[in-house]
Design an enzyme around this catalytic site. Structure first.
Site, short mmCIF file in Angstrom:
data_model
loop_
_atom_site.label_atom_id
_atom_site.label_comp_id
_atom_site.label_asym_id
_atom_site.label_seq_id
_atom_site.Cartn_x
_atom_site.Cartn_y
_atom_site.Cartn_z
N ARG A 20 0.80 -1.22 0.00
CA ARG A 20 0.00 0.00 0.00
C ARG A 20 0.83 1.27 0.00
NH1 ARG A 20 -3.57 -1.69 5.07
NH2 ARG A 20 -1.63 -2.78 5.50
N ASP A 131 -5.11 -4.11 3.34
CA ASP A 131 -3.92 -4.76 2.81
C ASP A 131 -4.31 -5.74 1.70
OD1 ASP A 131 -1.49 -5.93 2.35
OD2 ASP A 131 -1.17 -6.60 4.41
#
Length: 159
Positions: A20, A131
């Site tokens: 990310r 995630d």
């Protein structure tokens, strides 16, 4: 002599710094470049752990960025005490990142970084950027789209 405007320093943050946070960093760098303001920023990303230090971002994340015409040369690195003293903003992806960061910041005497969830800038109010590591390509695409929305508002607020 024209005085150099102070650079705004922004660090995107995540546990491992391969999914990310490098996507957010690359998206923000491209946005700032396209807006002609990239020279006013120091843009980076980092991790709490040293698990992936020196590694390239996840291949699925890189593929997702390439689909959108974005390249990154980022290598994962661990956040240092100096980061808390030099960066203006440290933007993270979820609550566990936020609590890790706040703990670390409290142990740094001259911490000045404003620690926030990147998702707090999302006009669609999706606070958490999930995630995608154990997911699929579309999970990386979702992260990308969230980062675009959030980074756009963050950049507007700081321009």
């Amino acid at each position: 002599i024209a005085r150099q405007a102070k650079l705004i320093m922004c660090l995107f943050f995540l546990t491992g710094n391969i999914c990310r946070s490098p996507i957010a960093e690359a998206v923000f760098r491209k946005m700032a470049t396209d807006a002609g303001v990239v020279d006013k920023w120091v843009i980076d990303s980092g991790a709490t752990t040293d698990w992936n230090t020196g590694s390239s971002p996840d291949a699925r994340g890189l593929a997702c960025l390439r689909t959108h015409g974005i390249e990154t040369k980022h290598r994962a690195r661990q956040v240092t005490k100096e980061d808390f003293m030099s960066f203006d903003y440290i933007l993270c992806m979820d609550e566990s990142n936020l609590s890790d960061l706040k703990k670390k910041a409290n142990s740094v005497k001259n911490s000045k970084a404003k620690i926030e969830l990147l998702g707090s800038y999302d006009p669609e109010k999706q606070l958490i950027i999930k995630d995608p590591y154990y997911g699929h390509e579309e999970d990386f695409e979702n992260v990308y789209e969230q980062c675009v929305r959030c980074c756009k508002v963050f950049l507007e607020n700081n321009s």
